[in-house]
Write a protein that holds these residues in place. Structure first.
Motif, PDB file in Angstrom:
ATOM      1  N   VAL A   1     -33.169  12.962 -27.301  1.00  9.34           N
ATOM      2  CA  VAL A   1     -32.734  14.178 -26.507  1.00  9.34           C
ATOM      3  C   VAL A   1     -33.544  14.278 -25.222  1.00  9.34           C
ATOM      4  O   VAL A   1     -32.939  14.620 -24.145  1.00  9.34           O
ATOM      5  N   LEU A   2     -34.780  13.947 -25.106  1.00 13.34           N
ATOM      6  CA  LEU A   2     -35.524  13.942 -23.866  1.00 13.34           C
ATOM      7  C   LEU A   2     -34.742  12.957 -23.034  1.00 13.34           C
ATOM      8  O   LEU A   2     -34.678  13.139 -21.740  1.00 13.34           O
ATOM      9  N   ASP A   3     -34.386  11.621 -23.532  1.00 11.64           N
ATOM     10  CA  ASP A   3     -33.766  10.668 -22.516  1.00 11.64           C
ATOM     11  C   ASP A   3     -32.390  11.325 -21.928  1.00 11.64           C
ATOM     12  O   ASP A   3     -32.290  11.333 -20.873  1.00 11.64           O
ATOM     13  N   ALA A   4     -31.753  11.884 -22.856  1.00 13.19           N
ATOM     14  CA  ALA A   4     -30.412  12.570 -22.362  1.00 13.19           C
ATOM     15  C   ALA A   4     -30.634  13.729 -21.527  1.00 13.19           C
ATOM     16  O   ALA A   4     -29.838  13.649 -20.446  1.00 13.19           O
ATOM     17  N   VAL A   5     -31.566  14.400 -21.556  1.00 17.17           N
ATOM     18  CA  VAL A   5     -31.672  15.606 -20.543  1.00 17.17           C
ATOM     19  C   VAL A   5     -32.419  14.803 -19.169  1.00 17.17           C
ATOM     20  O   VAL A   5     -31.830  15.500 -18.099  1.00 17.17           O
ATOM     21  N   ASP A   6     -33.057  14.055 -19.342  1.00 15.12           N
ATOM     22  CA  ASP A   6     -33.400  13.397 -18.067  1.00 15.12           C
ATOM     23  C   ASP A   6     -32.316  12.616 -17.266  1.00 15.12           C
ATOM     24  O   ASP A   6     -32.274  12.605 -16.116  1.00 15.12           O
ATOM     25  N   GLN A   7     -31.478  12.071 -18.365  1.00 16.64           N
ATOM     26  CA  GLN A   7     -30.376  11.592 -17.746  1.00 16.64           C
ATOM     27  C   GLN A   7     -29.379  12.303 -17.143  1.00 16.64           C
ATOM     28  O   GLN A   7     -28.446  12.129 -16.070  1.00 16.64           O
ATOM     29  N   HIS A   8     -29.081  13.515 -17.650  1.00 17.10           N
ATOM     30  CA  HIS A   8     -28.158  14.556 -17.400  1.00 17.10           C
ATOM     31  C   HIS A   8     -28.993  15.900 -16.811  1.00 17.10           C
ATOM     32  O   HIS A   8     -28.794  16.650 -17.365  1.00 17.10           O
ATOM     33  N   ARG A   9     -29.448  15.613 -15.652  1.00 13.49           N
ATOM     34  CA  ARG A   9     -30.345  16.901 -15.149  1.00 13.49           C
ATOM     35  C   ARG A   9     -29.606  17.850 -14.718  1.00 13.49           C
ATOM     36  O   ARG A   9     -29.972  19.067 -14.390  1.00 13.49           O
ATOM     37  N   HIS A  10     -28.366  17.746 -14.691  1.00 16.54           N
ATOM     38  CA  HIS A  10     -27.276  18.596 -14.181  1.00 16.54           C
ATOM     39  C   HIS A  10     -26.620  19.582 -15.532  1.00 16.54           C
ATOM     40  O   HIS A  10     -26.056  20.640 -15.329  1.00 16.54           O
ATOM     41  N   ALA A  11     -27.344  19.157 -16.711  1.00 19.36           N
ATOM     42  CA  ALA A  11     -26.872  19.968 -17.819  1.00 19.36           C
ATOM     43  C   ALA A  11     -27.101  21.312 -18.017  1.00 19.36           C
ATOM     44  O   ALA A  11     -28.319  21.634 -17.388  1.00 19.36           O
TER      45      ALA A  11
END
Ligand code: B12
Length: 152
Positions: free
Chosen positions: A47-57
Motif C-alpha cells: 500500500v505504501l509503495d502504491a501511494v508513493d507510485q501514484h502521488r496523484h491519487a
C-alpha cells in the motif's frame, strides 16, 4: 478518457476475500473514479509503495471483511500517516467479529487517521454521501444523468 481522479483500493494483509474488492472497484468506477485495485492480502508495504507510485491519487479505500480489519487496519493507517498525512483514507466492511465491537472501535480508527469508517448496513449509502461531500469540497462536482455524483 481516463478520469483525473484516481482511487487506490486495498485490504489488510490477512484478508483473502476478494468479492468485496471487486464490488467496490465496480461501484467506484460507476461513479467516475479510476480505480487501482491492489488485490486481496495487501501488504502494508504494498500500500505504501502504491501511494508513493501514484502521488496523484485522491483517495485510498480499505475494505476488509474477515474480522482483522480493525487491528491490521490500525497498523496500516499508522504506517501510512507517518509518510502521507493528507491523503484521504477511508475504511469499511466487517472490521471485527461482531457489529457491536466494530461500532466500539470506530473512534479509535478515526483517531488513528482514517477520514471515515463505514461498517453499518447502510455503508454504501453513507459512503456515497461522503463522496458527494468530498466532490463538492473539491469543487469538481458534475451531476450525472441519475442522482449519483460523478467524478470527472
Ligand atoms: C465467500 C466467503 C469466503 C471465501 C472467499 C473467496 C474469495 N476469494 O473472495 C472463502 C471461503 C475463501 C472465505 C474464507 C474465510 N472466511 Co469468509 N466469507 C465469505 C462470505 C460467504 C461471502 C463474502 C462475499 O464474497 N460477499 C460478497 C461481497 C460483495 O460482499 P461483502 O464482502 O459483504 O462486502 C460488502 C460490504 O461488507 C461492504 N463493504 C466491504 N468493504 C467495504 C469498504 C467500504 C469503504 C464500504 C463503504 C463498504 C464496504 O460493501 C460490500 C458490498 O456490499 C462471507 C459471509 C457473508 N455472507 O458475507 C464470509 C465471511 C466474510 N468469512 C468469514 C470468515 C471468518 C472467513 C475465514 C476466517 C474462515 C476460516 N476460518 O478459514 C476465512 C478467512 C480467509 C482470510 N484469510 O481472509 C466471516 C468473517 C467474520 C467477521 N468479520 O465477523 C464471514 C462474515 C462469515 C461469517 N458470518 O462468519 N470466505
Amino acid at each position: 478518457m481516463k478520469s483525473q481522479h484516481l482511487c487506490l483500493l486495498a485490504t489488510v494483509e490477512s484478508d483473502s476475500h476478494m468479492w468485496n474488492l471487486v464490488y467496490l472497484q465496480l461501484w467506484l468506477g460507476e461513479r467516475g473514479l479510476e480505480v487501482k485495485n491492489l488485490g486481496s492480502c495487501t501488504l502494508v508495504q504494498a500500500v505504501l509503495d502504491a501511494v508513493d507510485q501514484h502521488r496523484h491519487a485522491h483517495l485510498l479505500v480499505i475494505s476488509s471483511v474477515n474480522g482483522h480489519g480493525y487491528s491490521q487496519g490500525l497498523a496500516l493507517i499508522r504506517a501510512l500517516r507517518q509518510q502521507h498525512p493528507h491523503l484521504h483514507v477511508v475504511i469499511g466492511g466487517k472490521l471485527t467479529t461482531s457489529e457491536a465491537q466494530t461500532r466500539a472501535v470506530r473512534e479509535e480508527l478515526l483517531a488513528a487517521g482514517y477520514d471515515a469508517v463505514f461498517t453499518e448496513a447502510d455503508a454504501l449509502d453513507a459512503f456515497q454521501r461522503h463522496l458527494d461531500d468530498l466532490a463538492q469540497a473539491r469543487h469538481s462536482l458534475v451531476l450525472g444523468t441519475g442522482d449519483v455524483t460523478h467524478w470527472t
